[in-house]
Design a protein around this motif. Structure first.
Motif, short mmCIF file in Angstrom:
data_model
loop_
_atom_site.label_atom_id
_atom_site.label_comp_id
_atom_site.label_asym_id
_atom_site.label_seq_id
_atom_site.Cartn_x
_atom_site.Cartn_y
_atom_site.Cartn_z
N UNK A 17 0.81 -1.22 0.00
CA UNK A 17 0.00 0.00 0.00
C UNK A 17 0.84 1.27 0.00
N UNK A 18 2.15 1.12 -0.11
CA UNK A 18 3.01 2.30 -0.11
C UNK A 18 3.08 3.01 -1.45
N UNK A 19 2.54 2.39 -2.50
CA UNK A 19 2.60 3.00 -3.83
C UNK A 19 1.59 2.31 -4.73
N UNK A 20 1.40 2.89 -5.91
CA UNK A 20 0.64 2.25 -6.98
C UNK A 20 -0.78 1.88 -6.61
N UNK A 21 -1.18 0.68 -7.03
CA UNK A 21 -2.56 0.21 -6.81
C UNK A 21 -2.87 0.13 -5.32
N UNK A 22 -1.93 -0.36 -4.53
CA UNK A 22 -2.17 -0.48 -3.09
C UNK A 22 -2.42 0.86 -2.44
N UNK A 23 -1.63 1.86 -2.79
CA UNK A 23 -1.84 3.22 -2.26
C UNK A 23 -3.23 3.72 -2.63
N UNK A 24 -3.59 3.57 -3.90
CA UNK A 24 -4.90 4.04 -4.36
C UNK A 24 -6.03 3.33 -3.61
N UNK A 25 -5.88 2.02 -3.39
CA UNK A 25 -6.92 1.28 -2.66
C UNK A 25 -7.00 1.74 -1.22
N UNK A 26 -5.86 1.91 -0.56
CA UNK A 26 -5.87 2.36 0.83
C UNK A 26 -6.58 3.70 0.97
N UNK A 27 -6.31 4.62 0.06
CA UNK A 27 -6.94 5.94 0.11
C UNK A 27 -8.45 5.84 -0.12
N UNK A 28 -8.85 5.00 -1.07
CA UNK A 28 -10.29 4.86 -1.34
C UNK A 28 -11.02 4.23 -0.17
N UNK A 29 -10.44 3.20 0.43
CA UNK A 29 -11.07 2.59 1.61
C UNK A 29 -11.21 3.62 2.73
N UNK A 30 -10.16 4.41 2.94
CA UNK A 30 -10.19 5.40 4.02
C UNK A 30 -11.27 6.44 3.77
N UNK A 31 -11.43 6.87 2.52
CA UNK A 31 -12.46 7.86 2.21
C UNK A 31 -13.86 7.30 2.46
N UNK A 32 -13.99 5.98 2.44
CA UNK A 32 -15.28 5.33 2.69
C UNK A 32 -15.44 4.91 4.14
N UNK A 33 -14.56 5.41 5.00
CA UNK A 33 -14.72 5.23 6.43
C UNK A 33 -13.91 4.13 7.07
N UNK A 34 -13.14 3.38 6.29
CA UNK A 34 -12.37 2.27 6.86
C UNK A 34 -11.20 2.76 7.69
N UNK A 35 -10.84 1.94 8.65
CA UNK A 35 -9.58 2.09 9.38
C UNK A 35 -8.58 1.19 8.66
N UNK A 36 -7.50 1.77 8.16
CA UNK A 36 -6.65 1.07 7.20
C UNK A 36 -5.28 0.77 7.77
N UNK A 37 -4.88 -0.49 7.68
CA UNK A 37 -3.49 -0.85 7.96
C UNK A 37 -2.74 -0.90 6.64
N UNK A 38 -1.74 -0.05 6.53
CA UNK A 38 -0.92 0.08 5.33
C UNK A 38 0.31 -0.80 5.53
N UNK A 39 0.41 -1.88 4.79
CA UNK A 39 1.54 -2.80 4.91
C UNK A 39 2.42 -2.68 3.67
N UNK A 40 3.71 -2.48 3.88
CA UNK A 40 4.62 -2.34 2.76
C UNK A 40 6.04 -2.58 3.24
N UNK A 41 6.90 -2.96 2.32
CA UNK A 41 8.31 -3.15 2.66
C UNK A 41 9.05 -1.82 2.66
N UNK A 42 8.45 -0.80 2.03
CA UNK A 42 9.04 0.53 1.93
C UNK A 42 8.51 1.41 3.05
#
Length: 255
Positions: A17-42
């Motif tokens: 979720x630190x870049x690309x598709x994962x980043x975009x998904x994390x942001x969209x989930x958050x805008x819809x009210x989710x509490x998001x755990x962002x997992x990435x090696x970076x």
């Protein structure tokens, strides 16, 4: 807003979720009210996404690690349950490309690294998350596969095999856990405007494969377009969709 696409107070894990598709998904989930755990090696990328979510009024935290390592997987799941207070959605998005290498030229190191990250890591995360997803009775897993999961000409051998295997994991888990309240689906992106290809080198066979890919793929998708499909499949709007592999490729799979 469509009330069936609402993740208010739900805990969501997005890997890669630190870049690309994962980043975009994390942001969209958050805008819809989710509490998001962002997992990435970076670590930097993960921290930046958390800051972006928090700046928009959302809730997020980061876990940094190599998700092909069981200890990192355990940290992700434990942190999600303990810190978010809920685990409803797992998005297995993290992955790496191979070097577009043909079967006879794949090294043991490339094979093991690609399979470990693209297939074993989603398996480890899915296995660890299932007790929590089943407990809530409406868990959802979305795996990021690839057009390479649907054909033999979109990548090298190791990557292609890893994404075909991910479809097997998707379908098997969907069938095994549908009566326990967990849906499992996958998206199969075509060409997407991310940096996933930046770090690879290719030989002549790989260059030829890339050329064929570019001739057939059509317009590249934005990460947001792929993320929108992920969010839909994770939502209650897709409540009777299970075991599906959804191409998000501007019709490339129809060519």
């Amino acid at each position: 807003m469509n009330s069936t696409i609402d993740f208010e107070r739900r805990g969501v894990i997005v890997t890669g979720a630190g870049s690309g598709i994962g980043r975009a998904a994390a942001l969209q989930f958050a805008r819809l009210g989710a509490k998001v755990l962002v997992a990435d090696i970076n670590a930097t990328g993960a921290a930046d996404v958390v800051k972006e979510i928090e700046a928009g009024g959302g809730t997020a935290l980061a876990v940094v690690g190599d998700l092909s390592d069981q200890d990192a997987v355990d940290e992700v799941i434990t942190t999600a349950v303990d810190s978010l207070g809920d685990l409803t959605v797992l998005v297995n998005n993290a992955g790496i490309m191979d070097s577009m290498t043909a079967t006879g030229d794949v090294s043991d190191a490339e094979w093991e690294r690609v399979i470990r990250i693209n297939l074993t890591a989603p398996f480890l995360l899915t296995r660890a998350a299932l007790p929590y997803l089943t407990a809530g009775g409406r868990g959802a897993i979305v795996n990021t596969a690839s057009a390479a999961a649907l054909r033999g000409s979109a990548a090298g051998t190791a990557y292609t095999v890893s994404k075909h295997g991910l479809l097997g994991l998707t379908r098997s888990t969907a069938v095994m856990y549908r009566d326990r309240g967990v849906r499992v689906n996958a998206v199969a992106p075509g060409g997407t405007l991310t940096n996933v290809m930046d770090s690879i080198t290719v030989d002549a066979d790989g260059a030829a494969a890339i050329q064929r890919y570019r001739e057939n793929v059509g317009r590249g998708a934005s990460p947001d377009e792929i993320a929108a499909a992920i969010v839909f499949l994770a939502s209650d709007a897709a409540s009777n969709i299970n075991g599906v592999v959804l191409p998000v490729d501007n019709g490339w799979s129809a060519v």
